[in-house]
Scaffold this active site. Structure first.
Site, PDB file in Angstrom:
ATOM      1  CG  ASP A 231      -1.595  36.403   9.796  1.00  0.00           C
ATOM      2  OD1 ASP A 231      -0.912  35.427  10.141  1.00  0.00           O
ATOM      3  OD2 ASP A 231      -1.197  37.583   9.840  1.00  0.00           O
TER       4      ASP A 231
ATOM      5  CE  LYS B 187       5.222  36.436  10.356  1.00  0.00           C
ATOM      6  NZ  LYS B 187       4.372  37.538  10.793  1.00  0.00           N
TER       7      LYS B 187
ATOM      8  CD  GLN C  88       4.418  41.120  11.429  1.00  0.00           C
ATOM      9  OE1 GLN C  88       4.549  40.255  10.571  1.00  0.00           O
ATOM     10  NE2 GLN C  88       4.261  40.822  12.704  1.00  0.00           N
TER      11      GLN C  88
END
Ligand code: NAP
Length: 281
Positions: free
Chosen positions: A116, A49, A93
């Protein structure tokens, strides 16, 4: 004639255009990623990422916290990022160490920086068909793939296998918002193959090789394979028995090279969309 849906080409086109737009900005979008602990797979995802964000000309912050980090300290860190005007998008994460409640963490991220799209505010808006700040990365990537290949969604019967919060559930809502008729299947679904045979668009997001076989689909079906399974020989495969199913499908995604590249692409587009929203662009 079956057409292959090539996620690598579509993602590259979207990201090349995005990089061109970023060149002309006088401020850069910033993605902040927090990783807690030493999970090796998570570290690989976070590095990917970061690499992609930097390639696009974004700013990238990676905050690495030790495995024993207290839930309260993680919440403090997120709140700090929430109020930092230089940070546009925040990602924590997953998975987190067991002593940290992931729902509490997700709810701490500002919905306006929730890259997200896990926050209940954004998820709730999608489920009632209202505009959200962002859309979840894998479902968003799938809708983009269908659009790119001019595959009509409206009026189609879409069958989604898998009801996870990151893929199956939000994807079902997004397909409903696109006017599909949606059937959502899961491990307790009876007569799965009777349902899948009626699908115009079949999406499998389970994580089981060869779950979808030739006799489970009708001629002309569009197949999107989200599954990512590592076989004993080290090869990656999806949920669909690709070799035997592909000739019945009008369109099909390969694994790898189908949905996967679209997920990280959507993450970058989400970062940019949040940046634009926060800067009223
Ligand atoms: P998950 O949270 O494990 O959910 C799997 C879903 O499949 C559950 O809803 C489960 O039903 C259902 N299921 C399990 N066995 C089934 C069966 N025999 N028949 C019908 N449904 C069944 O998985 P996930 O996180 O959504 O991920 C699914 C797969 O997609 C994995 O292979 C993952 O690696 C991959 N993935 C790929 C990407 C990408 O970018 N390419 C992104 C995300 C995920 P229950 O709810 O009843 O347990």
């Amino acid at each position: 004639m079956t057409k292959l849906i090539d996620g690598k080409i579509v993602a590259k086109e979207i990201l090349d255009n995005l990089a061109d737009e970023v060149l002309f900005l006088n401020k850069k979008p910033c993605l902040a990623v927090i990783i807690v602990g030493n999970d090796s797979a998570s570290k690989i995802y976070v590095n990917l990422k970061k690499k992609k964000a930097l390639e696009l000309g974004f700013n990238s912050i990676v905050i690495e916290l030790p495995e024993k980090t207290l839930e309260k300290d993680l919440i403090d860190k997120i709140e700090e990022l929430n109020s930092d005007k230089n940070v546009n998008a925040i990602l924590v994460q997953m998975p987190l160490p067991k002593h940290i409640n992931p729902l509490k963490i997700i709810e701490t991220i500002s919905p306006q920086k929730d890259v997200d799209c896990f926050h209940p505010y954004n998820v709730g808006n999608i489920s009632i068909g209202k505009k959200s700040y962002v859309y979840p990365c894998t479902p968003k990537g799938i809708i983009r793939l269908l659009e790119y290949y001019d595959i009509k969604i409206e009026g189609k019967h879409a069958v989604v296998i898998g009801r996870s919060n990151i893929v199956g559930r939000p994807l079902s809502q997004m397909l409903i918002n696109e006017n599909a008729t949606v059937t959502l299947c899961h491990s307790k679904t009876k007569n799965l193959s009777e349902i899948t045979k009626t699908a115009d668009i079949l999406i499998s997001a389970v994580g089981k090789p060869n779950l979808v076989t030739e006799n489970m689909v009708k001629d002309g079906v569009v197949i999107i394979d989200v599954g990512m399974n590592r076989l004993e020989n080290g090869k990656l495969c999806g949920d669909v028995d690709f070799e035997n199913v592909k000739d019945k499908a009008s369109y099909i995604t390969p694994v790898p090279g189908g949905v996967g590249p679209m997920t990280i692409c959507s993450l970058m587009v989400n970062t940019y969309d949040l940046f634009k929203y926060q800067n009223s662009l």
